[in-house]
Motif scaffolding. Structure first.
Motif, PDB file in Angstrom:
ATOM      1  N   ALA A 298       2.305  -4.852 -13.112  1.00  0.00           N
ATOM      2  CA  ALA A 298       1.892  -3.488 -13.465  1.00  0.00           C
ATOM      3  C   ALA A 298       0.390  -3.384 -13.704  1.00  0.00           C
ATOM      4  CB  ALA A 298       2.656  -3.017 -14.694  1.00  0.00           C
ATOM      5  N   SER A 299      -0.238  -4.463 -14.158  1.00  0.00           N
ATOM      6  CA  SER A 299      -1.678  -4.427 -14.426  1.00  0.00           C
ATOM      7  C   SER A 299      -2.501  -4.409 -13.139  1.00  0.00           C
ATOM      8  CB  SER A 299      -2.083  -5.629 -15.274  1.00  0.00           C
ATOM      9  OG  SER A 299      -1.863  -6.846 -14.579  1.00  0.00           O
ATOM     10  N   SER A 300      -1.856  -4.644 -11.993  1.00  0.00           N
ATOM     11  CA  SER A 300      -2.589  -4.705 -10.726  1.00  0.00           C
ATOM     12  C   SER A 300      -2.670  -3.356 -10.024  1.00  0.00           C
ATOM     13  CB  SER A 300      -1.910  -5.712  -9.784  1.00  0.00           C
ATOM     14  OG  SER A 300      -0.660  -5.206  -9.327  1.00  0.00           O
ATOM     15  N   ILE A 301      -2.028  -2.331 -10.551  1.00  0.00           N
ATOM     16  CA  ILE A 301      -1.996  -1.035  -9.878  1.00  0.00           C
ATOM     17  C   ILE A 301      -3.405  -0.454  -9.778  1.00  0.00           C
ATOM     18  CG2 ILE A 301      -1.160   1.343 -10.027  1.00  0.00           C
ATOM     19  CD1 ILE A 301       1.368   0.314 -11.328  1.00  0.00           C
ATOM     20  N   GLN A 302      -3.812  -0.139  -8.545  1.00  0.00           N
ATOM     21  CA  GLN A 302      -5.105   0.497  -8.286  1.00  0.00           C
ATOM     22  C   GLN A 302      -4.857   1.790  -7.519  1.00  0.00           C
ATOM     23  OE1 GLN A 302      -8.267  -2.205  -6.795  1.00  0.00           O
ATOM     24  NE2 GLN A 302      -6.719  -3.819  -6.881  1.00  0.00           N
ATOM     25  N   MET A 303      -5.483   2.887  -7.973  1.00  0.00           N
ATOM     26  CA  MET A 303      -5.258   4.196  -7.374  1.00  0.00           C
ATOM     27  C   MET A 303      -6.588   4.752  -6.866  1.00  0.00           C
ATOM     28  SD  MET A 303      -2.612   5.672 -10.270  1.00  0.00           S
ATOM     29  CE  MET A 303      -1.989   6.993  -9.224  1.00  0.00           C
ATOM     30  N   PHE A 304      -6.570   5.273  -5.606  1.00  0.00           N
ATOM     31  CA  PHE A 304      -7.765   5.829  -4.985  1.00  0.00           C
ATOM     32  C   PHE A 304      -7.425   7.196  -4.399  1.00  0.00           C
ATOM     33  CE2 PHE A 304      -7.420   1.266  -4.299  1.00  0.00           C
ATOM     34  CZ  PHE A 304      -8.569   0.773  -4.881  1.00  0.00           C
ATOM     35  N   ALA A 305      -8.378   8.103  -4.395  1.00  0.00           N
ATOM     36  CA  ALA A 305      -8.220   9.397  -3.736  1.00  0.00           C
ATOM     37  C   ALA A 305      -8.618   9.256  -2.281  1.00  0.00           C
ATOM     38  CB  ALA A 305      -9.082  10.453  -4.424  1.00  0.00           C
ATOM     39  N   ARG A 306      -7.751   9.721  -1.363  1.00  0.00           N
ATOM     40  CA  ARG A 306      -8.012   9.635   0.062  1.00  0.00           C
ATOM     41  C   ARG A 306      -7.667  10.963   0.734  1.00  0.00           C
ATOM     42  NH1 ARG A 306     -10.443   5.782  -1.130  1.00  0.00           N
ATOM     43  NH2 ARG A 306     -10.308   3.637  -0.335  1.00  0.00           N
ATOM     44  N   GLN A 307      -8.502  11.387   1.686  1.00  0.00           N
ATOM     45  CA  GLN A 307      -8.199  12.550   2.498  1.00  0.00           C
ATOM     46  C   GLN A 307      -7.111  12.180   3.502  1.00  0.00           C
ATOM     47  OE1 GLN A 307      -9.483  15.821   2.384  1.00  0.00           O
ATOM     48  NE2 GLN A 307      -7.760  16.139   3.790  1.00  0.00           N
ATOM     49  N   GLN A 308      -6.086  13.013   3.613  1.00  0.00           N
ATOM     50  CA  GLN A 308      -5.006  12.734   4.536  1.00  0.00           C
ATOM     51  C   GLN A 308      -5.433  13.053   5.964  1.00  0.00           C
ATOM     52  OE1 GLN A 308      -0.903  13.336   3.070  1.00  0.00           O
ATOM     53  NE2 GLN A 308      -1.814  14.754   1.594  1.00  0.00           N
TER      54      GLN A 308
ATOM     55  N   LEU B 103       0.859  -1.180   0.000  1.00  0.00           N
ATOM     56  CA  LEU B 103       0.000   0.000   0.000  1.00  0.00           C
ATOM     57  C   LEU B 103       0.894   1.227   0.000  1.00  0.00           C
ATOM     58  CD1 LEU B 103      -2.915   1.232   0.430  1.00  0.00           C
ATOM     59  CD2 LEU B 103      -2.357   1.207   2.876  1.00  0.00           C
ATOM     60  N   LEU B 104       0.707   2.090  -0.984  1.00  0.00           N
ATOM     61  CA  LEU B 104       1.442   3.355  -1.060  1.00  0.00           C
ATOM     62  C   LEU B 104       0.526   4.462  -0.577  1.00  0.00           C
ATOM     63  CD1 LEU B 104       3.074   2.974  -4.617  1.00  0.00           C
ATOM     64  CD2 LEU B 104       3.897   2.107  -2.410  1.00  0.00           C
ATOM     65  N   GLN B 105       0.933   5.178   0.462  1.00  0.00           N
ATOM     66  CA  GLN B 105       0.129   6.260   1.015  1.00  0.00           C
ATOM     67  C   GLN B 105       0.882   7.579   0.892  1.00  0.00           C
ATOM     68  OE1 GLN B 105      -0.461   4.295   4.932  1.00  0.00           O
ATOM     69  NE2 GLN B 105      -2.655   4.515   4.523  1.00  0.00           N
ATOM     70  N   GLY B 106       0.165   8.618   0.446  1.00  0.00           N
ATOM     71  CA  GLY B 106       0.777   9.932   0.271  1.00  0.00           C
ATOM     72  C   GLY B 106       1.197  10.230  -1.150  1.00  0.00           C
ATOM     73  N   VAL B 107       0.790   9.411  -2.111  1.00  0.00           N
ATOM     74  CA  VAL B 107       1.095   9.670  -3.520  1.00  0.00           C
ATOM     75  C   VAL B 107       0.335  10.927  -3.951  1.00  0.00           C
ATOM     76  CG1 VAL B 107       0.905   8.780  -5.877  1.00  0.00           C
ATOM     77  CG2 VAL B 107       1.483   7.232  -3.981  1.00  0.00           C
ATOM     78  N   PRO B 108       0.969  11.882  -4.632  1.00  0.00           N
ATOM     79  CA  PRO B 108       0.275  13.114  -5.025  1.00  0.00           C
ATOM     80  C   PRO B 108      -0.994  12.837  -5.820  1.00  0.00           C
ATOM     81  CG  PRO B 108       2.621  13.307  -5.442  1.00  0.00           C
ATOM     82  CD  PRO B 108       2.377  11.884  -5.053  1.00  0.00           C
ATOM     83  N   ARG B 109      -1.980  13.710  -5.632  1.00  0.00           N
ATOM     84  CA  ARG B 109      -3.265  13.493  -6.287  1.00  0.00           C
ATOM     85  C   ARG B 109      -3.142  13.550  -7.800  1.00  0.00           C
ATOM     86  NH1 ARG B 109      -8.907  16.737  -4.856  1.00  0.00           N
ATOM     87  NH2 ARG B 109     -10.281  15.354  -6.034  1.00  0.00           N
ATOM     88  N   ASN B 110      -2.198  14.333  -8.303  1.00  0.00           N
ATOM     89  CA  ASN B 110      -2.037  14.464  -9.751  1.00  0.00           C
ATOM     90  C   ASN B 110      -1.129  13.393 -10.344  1.00  0.00           C
ATOM     91  OD1 ASN B 110       0.234  15.472  -8.494  1.00  0.00           O
ATOM     92  ND2 ASN B 110       0.630  17.039 -10.050  1.00  0.00           N
ATOM     93  N   ALA B 111      -0.688  12.448  -9.521  1.00  0.00           N
ATOM     94  CA  ALA B 111       0.195  11.388 -10.017  1.00  0.00           C
ATOM     95  C   ALA B 111      -0.589  10.422 -10.897  1.00  0.00           C
ATOM     96  CB  ALA B 111       0.824  10.636  -8.854  1.00  0.00           C
ATOM     97  N   MET B 112       0.082   9.914 -11.916  1.00  0.00           N
ATOM     98  CA  MET B 112      -0.503   8.946 -12.826  1.00  0.00           C
ATOM     99  C   MET B 112       0.173   7.588 -12.618  1.00  0.00           C
ATOM    100  SD  MET B 112      -2.639  10.967 -14.246  1.00  0.00           S
ATOM    101  CE  MET B 112      -3.258   9.997 -15.610  1.00  0.00           C
ATOM    102  N   ALA B 113      -0.326   6.599 -13.326  1.00  0.00           N
ATOM    103  CA  ALA B 113       0.243   5.255 -13.202  1.00  0.00           C
ATOM    104  C   ALA B 113       1.717   5.249 -13.600  1.00  0.00           C
ATOM    105  CB  ALA B 113      -0.551   4.274 -14.046  1.00  0.00           C
ATOM    106  N   ASP B 114       2.084   6.055 -14.588  1.00  0.00           N
ATOM    107  CA  ASP B 114       3.491   6.120 -14.997  1.00  0.00           C
ATOM    108  C   ASP B 114       4.377   6.623 -13.860  1.00  0.00           C
ATOM    109  OD1 ASP B 114       2.739   5.218 -17.456  1.00  0.00           O
ATOM    110  OD2 ASP B 114       2.764   7.188 -18.428  1.00  0.00           O
ATOM    111  N   ASP B 115       3.852   7.574 -13.066  1.00  0.00           N
ATOM    112  CA  ASP B 115       4.623   8.094 -11.934  1.00  0.00           C
ATOM    113  C   ASP B 115       4.827   7.014 -10.874  1.00  0.00           C
ATOM    114  OD1 ASP B 115       4.733  10.777 -12.993  1.00  0.00           O
ATOM    115  OD2 ASP B 115       2.617  10.968 -12.426  1.00  0.00           O
ATOM    116  N   VAL B 116       3.818   6.197 -10.656  1.00  0.00           N
ATOM    117  CA  VAL B 116       3.936   5.102  -9.704  1.00  0.00           C
ATOM    118  C   VAL B 116       4.960   4.080 -10.196  1.00  0.00           C
ATOM    119  CG1 VAL B 116       2.699   3.193  -8.587  1.00  0.00           C
ATOM    120  CG2 VAL B 116       1.589   5.423  -8.862  1.00  0.00           C
TER     121      VAL B 116
END
Length: 217
Positions: A163-173, A139-152
């Motif tokens: 790489a196909s398993s990457i899931q990104m969610f918006a979370r309030q810190q 679990l990666l926490q704190g990734v910038p909101r404007n980050a894309m899969a390429d940045d990850v």
């Protein structure tokens, strides 16, 4: 003389009938004495899988810690799953026991060893609906909101993952004065590869944000 023969034949038929009916009566008696194991009312209530939910675990708790905590040496890591909330903080651990007797024994052993946790009964449906991470997902926490899969992917450079398993969610810190960030889930082929990524990438930077890396159990 004829009367004697008739009596002899009659006695012989009676003896023959007795000999034939004796095994039949024994067979019926044996069938009545032998319980039908398929009858659910005759089965031992202590057999069959039993599930428990244990509370009082922390972020760093592992499956092996739970097994040691309840003194259940007969359980494997596959018999333990973690329940997380929406922010992926561990809420409870789910445990699969081989029988009710094993559940009761672990409950008694846990009480003797530590009173800092509580374990309740759970059901099979609750167990089946829990996702299985098995230490192979980070679990990666704190990734910038404007980050894309390429940045990850650039952040995880040097790690072997799906790489196909990457899931990104918006979370309030946690600090509400900070802007929302992304939470990212990434799966790995093995626990060893996921652990390697945790060691190498924890507290690294993705764009301008420092990222915390956690292993999900």
């Amino acid at each position: 003389m004829g009367l004697f023969r008739a009596v002899t034949k009659s006695n012989g038929s009676i003896q023959t009938n007795q000999v034939l009916t004796l095994p039949l009566s024994r067979q019926l008696s044996t069938q009545m004495e032998t319980p039908n194991s398929s009858d659910p009312f005759l089965q031992n209530p202590s057999t069959g899988l039993v599930y428990g939910r244990i509370y009082g675990i922390g972020r760093q708790t592992r499956k092996s810690d739970i097994i040691s905590m309840i003194g259940a040496s007969n359980l494997s890591l596959d018999d333990v799953r973690f329940e997380y909330n929406a922010n992926y903080a561990p809420v409870a651990g789910m445990i699969q026991f081989p029988s009710r007797n094993a559940y009761d024994a672990s409950l008694r052993a846990g009480v003797r060893k530590s009173r800092l946790f509580r374990m309740d009964r759970a059901d099979r449906q609750q167990w089946d609906t829990l996702p299985r991470y098995d230490g192979k997902t980070i679990l990666l926490q704190g990734v910038p909101r404007n980050a894309m899969a390429d940045d990850v992917e650039r952040f995880l450079a040097g790690c072997q993952y799906d790489a196909s398993s990457i899931q990104m969610f918006a979370r309030q810190q946690r600090a509400f004065d900070r802007p929302p960030a992304r939470t990212v889930l990434v799966e790995f082929p093995s626990q060893a590869l996921a652990t390697h990524a945790f060691i190498m990438k924890n507290r690294g930077f993705c764009l301008n944000n420092q990222v915390a890396v956690r292993l999900l159990q």
